[in-house]
Design a protein around this motif. Structure first.
Motif, mmCIF file in Angstrom:
data_model
loop_
_atom_site.group_PDB
_atom_site.id
_atom_site.type_symbol
_atom_site.label_atom_id
_atom_site.label_comp_id
_atom_site.label_asym_id
_atom_site.label_seq_id
_atom_site.Cartn_x
_atom_site.Cartn_y
_atom_site.Cartn_z
ATOM 1 N N LYS A 29 50.814 28.935 66.904
ATOM 2 C CA LYS A 29 49.925 29.182 65.772
ATOM 3 C C LYS A 29 49.058 30.366 66.149
ATOM 4 C CE LYS A 29 49.338 24.451 64.274
ATOM 5 N NZ LYS A 29 48.378 23.370 64.048
ATOM 6 N N PRO A 30 49.059 31.451 65.409
ATOM 7 C CA PRO A 30 48.253 32.615 65.777
ATOM 8 C C PRO A 30 46.765 32.265 65.728
ATOM 9 C CG PRO A 30 49.751 33.135 63.981
ATOM 10 C CD PRO A 30 49.800 31.667 64.165
ATOM 11 N N LYS A 31 46.009 32.945 66.580
ATOM 12 C CA LYS A 31 44.561 32.709 66.603
ATOM 13 C C LYS A 31 43.911 33.184 65.315
ATOM 14 C CE LYS A 31 42.431 32.583 71.163
ATOM 15 N NZ LYS A 31 43.104 33.454 72.153
ATOM 16 N N TYR A 32 44.366 34.327 64.837
ATOM 17 C CA TYR A 32 43.729 34.935 63.661
ATOM 18 C C TYR A 32 44.612 34.816 62.433
ATOM 19 C CZ TYR A 32 40.997 36.800 67.445
ATOM 20 O OH TYR A 32 40.226 36.901 68.562
ATOM 21 N N ALA A 33 43.967 34.486 61.318
ATOM 22 C CA ALA A 33 44.723 34.260 60.088
ATOM 23 C C ALA A 33 45.499 35.504 59.658
ATOM 24 C CB ALA A 33 43.772 33.814 58.977
ATOM 25 N N GLN A 34 44.977 36.701 59.976
ATOM 26 C CA GLN A 34 45.705 37.902 59.522
ATOM 27 C C GLN A 34 47.033 38.079 60.246
ATOM 28 O OE1 GLN A 34 42.700 38.042 61.083
ATOM 29 N NE2 GLN A 34 42.481 39.887 62.331
ATOM 30 N N HIS A 35 47.247 37.276 61.308
ATOM 31 C CA HIS A 35 48.552 37.323 61.983
ATOM 32 C C HIS A 35 49.541 36.308 61.415
ATOM 33 C CE1 HIS A 35 46.453 39.295 65.667
ATOM 34 N NE2 HIS A 35 46.740 40.163 64.729
ATOM 35 N N GLY A 36 49.196 35.762 60.293
ATOM 36 C CA GLY A 36 50.147 34.886 59.631
ATOM 37 C C GLY A 36 49.948 33.423 59.970
ATOM 38 N N ASP A 37 50.895 32.603 59.519
ATOM 39 C CA ASP A 37 50.789 31.161 59.718
ATOM 40 C C ASP A 37 51.391 30.718 61.039
ATOM 41 O OD1 ASP A 37 49.642 30.433 57.087
ATOM 42 O OD2 ASP A 37 51.486 31.395 56.384
ATOM 43 N N PHE A 38 52.424 31.399 61.463
ATOM 44 C CA PHE A 38 53.079 31.061 62.722
ATOM 45 C C PHE A 38 53.544 32.339 63.388
ATOM 46 C CE2 PHE A 38 53.473 27.256 60.165
ATOM 47 C CZ PHE A 38 53.110 26.269 61.069
ATOM 48 N N ALA A 39 53.699 32.283 64.714
ATOM 49 C CA ALA A 39 54.198 33.460 65.432
ATOM 50 C C ALA A 39 55.274 33.012 66.404
ATOM 51 C CB ALA A 39 53.055 34.131 66.176
ATOM 52 N N PHE A 40 56.270 33.877 66.549
ATOM 53 C CA PHE A 40 57.361 33.585 67.482
ATOM 54 C C PHE A 40 57.373 34.671 68.559
ATOM 55 C CE2 PHE A 40 61.975 33.818 68.595
ATOM 56 C CZ PHE A 40 62.086 32.546 69.148
ATOM 57 N N PRO A 41 57.003 34.330 69.803
ATOM 58 C CA PRO A 41 57.005 35.323 70.873
ATOM 59 C C PRO A 41 58.410 35.478 71.452
ATOM 60 C CG PRO A 41 56.091 33.247 71.668
ATOM 61 C CD PRO A 41 56.517 33.014 70.252
ATOM 62 N N VAL A 42 58.775 36.713 71.784
ATOM 63 C CA VAL A 42 60.156 36.909 72.249
ATOM 64 C C VAL A 42 60.261 37.437 73.673
ATOM 65 C CG1 VAL A 42 60.994 37.305 69.900
ATOM 66 C CG2 VAL A 42 60.288 39.254 71.282
ATOM 67 N N PHE A 43 59.114 37.545 74.388
ATOM 68 C CA PHE A 43 59.207 38.164 75.737
ATOM 69 C C PHE A 43 60.352 37.600 76.560
ATOM 70 C CE2 PHE A 43 55.053 36.317 74.957
ATOM 71 C CZ PHE A 43 54.186 37.403 74.864
ATOM 72 N N ASP A 44 60.373 36.269 76.656
ATOM 73 C CA ASP A 44 61.317 35.678 77.608
ATOM 74 C C ASP A 44 62.748 35.674 77.078
ATOM 75 O OD1 ASP A 44 60.703 33.816 75.657
ATOM 76 O OD2 ASP A 44 61.130 32.128 76.992
ATOM 77 N N LEU A 45 62.941 36.288 75.893
ATOM 78 C CA LEU A 45 64.316 36.368 75.374
ATOM 79 C C LEU A 45 64.942 37.722 75.698
ATOM 80 C CD1 LEU A 45 63.557 34.592 72.026
ATOM 81 C CD2 LEU A 45 64.609 33.643 74.080
ATOM 82 N N ALA A 46 64.149 38.578 76.341
ATOM 83 C CA ALA A 46 64.629 39.915 76.676
ATOM 84 C C ALA A 46 65.880 39.836 77.543
ATOM 85 C CB ALA A 46 63.526 40.699 77.380
ATOM 86 N N LYS A 47 65.888 38.845 78.448
ATOM 87 C CA LYS A 47 67.051 38.701 79.342
ATOM 88 C C LYS A 47 68.317 38.403 78.549
ATOM 89 C CE LYS A 47 65.354 37.104 83.739
ATOM 90 N NZ LYS A 47 64.580 35.852 83.857
ATOM 91 N N ILE A 48 68.209 37.468 77.624
ATOM 92 C CA ILE A 48 69.394 37.084 76.839
ATOM 93 C C ILE A 48 69.909 38.285 76.053
ATOM 94 C CG2 ILE A 48 70.277 35.559 75.036
ATOM 95 C CD1 ILE A 48 68.175 33.553 75.684
#
Ligand code: ARG
Length: 564
Positions: A29-48
């Motif tokens: 859940k993003p801290k700030y409302a302007q970042h939307g309702d949900f966030a999906f981080p992808v850092f650890d998918l860089a390997k795949i």
């Protein structure tokens, strides 16, 4: 299905390597409302993907198409999701209203049995604060398990057997008066028991007498049995008043005495399995050193059986009778070693179901930072405490709502609810301070606060003469307050699953406080009865909120009055 899972579904085609649950667990859940309702981080998918995270985020963002998702934005290594509030909000409320009481039901249990050993006070002794905690926590866990699809068996394993009853009988025959006991059973019996211990300090022959009477009891001596029966019946009668106040019922009152004739078989099994060894004339089961547990005492040198012996017999009996998938023992943490010992013995006997035995420990109830003890004459009569809570609730209600019609019954629900909620909102292993004034407040994290919020919601519906009967709203709302509330309501099933996973009712208690806070923020900003095109949608959400509050309070073992 919760919202995270729905978003995860919209992502999955881009990451077929991951399961929906793996994706859902990464969604934040993003801290700030302007970042939307949900966030999906992808850092650890860089390997795949063998790509830099920002590149993954931006290509993922362009691949998301889902009716609930209004837009996505790639920001650095994140994809932010903005939902179609109106659509989703309407879906959430419809789902809740259509499911009614069943909203949140889980199928984890598949109808299997769980036995809960709870409450289990000792007869001829006052019902202690520890027994209150066991009763309240155990009952709530049973409700949670039921909502997760289990069948439950609530067993009140009364402490109605053991050498102490030999002592009590001896004391009664020496100093007791039938009249006094009849009038005031528990305090009178407690007095006799205390006197016995005092006298025995200078006269050790009393202990032999006590043992003799217990032996007689075990052997079925009529006089001993009659006295024991009388003490037991009268004690139960006293306990029953407390259970009635709390609104709690049991499926079985088979206590320790019930196993008197069922221990021999177990002791023989232990012998056959060559698990019994002699230690100072007593028979014990040595437990594996790696567990660092003391040997489990099965039979004393004088032939008397023990607490552990009865718990062993009870475990086997329950497995046979109920074929349980789990057996929960809701008992204070001071008995941890005991339950480890019993479980280890069952394991050593080669029974795989030993793994399904779980001790559910809890901490102490404190008064001014000190343990509330029933010994040394400091008897805190629980029934009095409950009555006091009810009276306080009654005066609070009278001040707020003097015209309420069934004040007394509502005061009971609020007073008792306050005690239950105060216990359950804390993680069970924490010790808690018992303060009637705090638990009865109408603000903060209290039972009355939640019940009051519910009554407030009901009153809106009453004023609008609104009746739901399966009506889902034809459109959704999109202001922030109703949106936050709706999202939170939709988290009820995941919250239930967490509470189940940790055998932890406090997760439900904290959740429902949060729902109420969300509701009350909305309430402060909204005119519910205004005749406009959103009125029906607002009332639907109010109704959905009442359903979730009722269900959560039910899980905690409380009732949500319509008015207060
Ligand atoms: N009567 C016991 C006590 O008051 C609690 C019994 C707990 N249950 C059990 N199966 N040992 O300490």
């Amino acid at each position: 299905m919760n919202i995270k899972q729905i978003i995860a579904e919209s992502i999955q085609h881009a990451f077929p390597e991951l399961t929906i649950d793996q994706i859902a667990s990464r969604i934040e859940k993003p801290k700030y409302a302007q970042h939307g309702d949900f966030a999906f981080p992808v850092f650890d998918l860089a390997k795949i993907k063998k790509q830099a995270p920002p590149a993954i985020a931006s290509s993922l963002s362009s691949m998301i198409h889902h009716p609930w998702v209004m837009k996505t934005e790639a920001v650095g290594p994140y994809v932010n999701f903005f939902l179609h509030k109106e659509k989703v909000q309407k879906e959430i409320v419809s789902t809740i209203i259509n499911s009614g009481k069943d909203f949140g039901n889980l199928q984890i249990g598949k109808g299997e049995n769980v036995v809960l050993d709870l409450s289990s006070p000792n007869i001829a002794k006052p019902f202690s604060m520890g027994h209150l905690r066991s009763t309240v926590i155990g009952n709530s866990l049973a409700n949670i398990l039921e909502k997760c699809g289990y069948q439950t068996v609530r067993i009140n394993y009364l402490g109605d057997w053991g050498t102490q009853f030999g002592k009590l009988i001896a004391a009664y025959l020496k100093w007791g008066s039938a009249e006094a006991v009849r009038e005031n059973p528990i305090p009178e019996l407690l007095k006799l028991y205390v006197k016995f211990h005092q006298e025995a300090e200078t006269d050790p022959s009393l202990d032999d007498e006590g043992r003799l009477w217990f032996k007689r009891l075990e052997d079925g001596n009529e006089e001993a049995l009659a006295l024991w029966n009388w003490f037991r019946e009268d004690s139960l009668h006293e306990f029953q008043r407390i259970y009635d106040l709390l609104g709690i019922e049991f499926d079985s009152f088979n206590g320790e005495a019930f196993y008197n004739d069922k221990m021999e078989t177990i002791i023989n099994r232990l012998k056959e399995l060559k698990l019994l060894t002699l230690s100072d004339g007593a028979e014990v089961v040595e437990l594996d050193e790696s567990l660092a547990l003391p040997p489990c005492l099965i039979r004393k040198s004088d032939g008397a059986t023990l607490y552990a012996t009865r718990d062993l017999a009870a475990a086997f009996y329950r497995k046979k009778k109920y074929n349980f998938a789990k057996a929960l023992y809701v008992v204070g943490q001071e008995q941890t070693v005991h339950f480890q010992q019993v479980k280890s013995v069952v394991q050593k006997m080669g029974e795989s179901w030993a793994e399904d035995m779980h001790h559910i420990p809890f901490g102490l109830l404190l008064k001014d930072g000190k343990k509330m003890s029933t010994r040394k004459g400091k008897v805190i009569l629980l029934e009095k405490v409950i009555q006091e809570a009810i009276e306080l609730a009654e005066s609070n209600i009278a001040a707020k709502n003097p015209h309420l019609s069934n004040k007394q019954e509502i005061a009971r629900l609020v007073g008792v609810g306050a005690i239950i909620f105060h216990d359950l909102k804390n993680y069970r292993l924490n010790s808690i301070e018992f303060s009637l004034a705090d638990m009865l407040k109408f603000e903060g994290e209290t039972g009355p606060y939640v019940q009051y919020t519910h009554a407030r919601a009901c009153s809106i519906l009453r004023k609008a003469s609104w009746s739901a009967q399966g009506i889902a709203p034809s459109q959704g709302l999109n202001d922030d307050y109703s949106w936050n509330l709706s999202k939170r309501l939709y988290e009820f099933p995941v919250t239930l699953e967490k509470a189940y996973g940790g055998f932890d009712p406090s997760i439900i208690a904290k959740y429902i406080v949060d729902v109420c806070q969300n509701f009350n923020s909305w309430y402060g900003h909204e005119k519910f009865l205004t005749e406009d095109e959103e009125k029906e949608s607002r009332l639907s959400l109010v109704y959905a909120t009442t359903l979730v509050i009722q269900e959560c309070l039910h899980l905690l073992g409380m009732v949500a009055p319509q008015e207060m």
